[in-house]
Motif scaffolding. Structure first.
Motif: not given
Length: 81
Positions: A75-79
């Protein structure tokens, strides 16, 4: 293999289950892709998140927390894009 399990249990080691191995493989491959993309695009955040995705399964020994940390890092990678 059946003879190996009691010897490992006597020393305190246990073999990981299939779900753990599958998660470690998937998150490791996602991390490898993110690391390579971050290096090519010169994006330090993506590069370090990819490195974390590749290495954290070595530190987390339980399946549930491994998936929780992996999903959080994804999720951190996505955002971060």
């Amino acid at each position: 293999m059946d003879q190996l399990k009691p010897m490992l249990a006597a020393t305190g080691f246990s073999l990981p289950g299939p779900a753990y191995l599958f998660g470690a493989l998937v998150f490791g491959l996602v991390g490898l892709g993110a690391f390579r993309y971050g290096r090519k695009a010169e994006n330090a955040r993506v590069k370090w998140l990819g490195m974390a995705l590749m290495l954290y399964p070595y530190l987390v020994t339980s399946t549930g927390p491994m998936f929780a940390v992996g999903i959080a890092l994804c999720a951190a990678l996505w955002f971060s894009r």
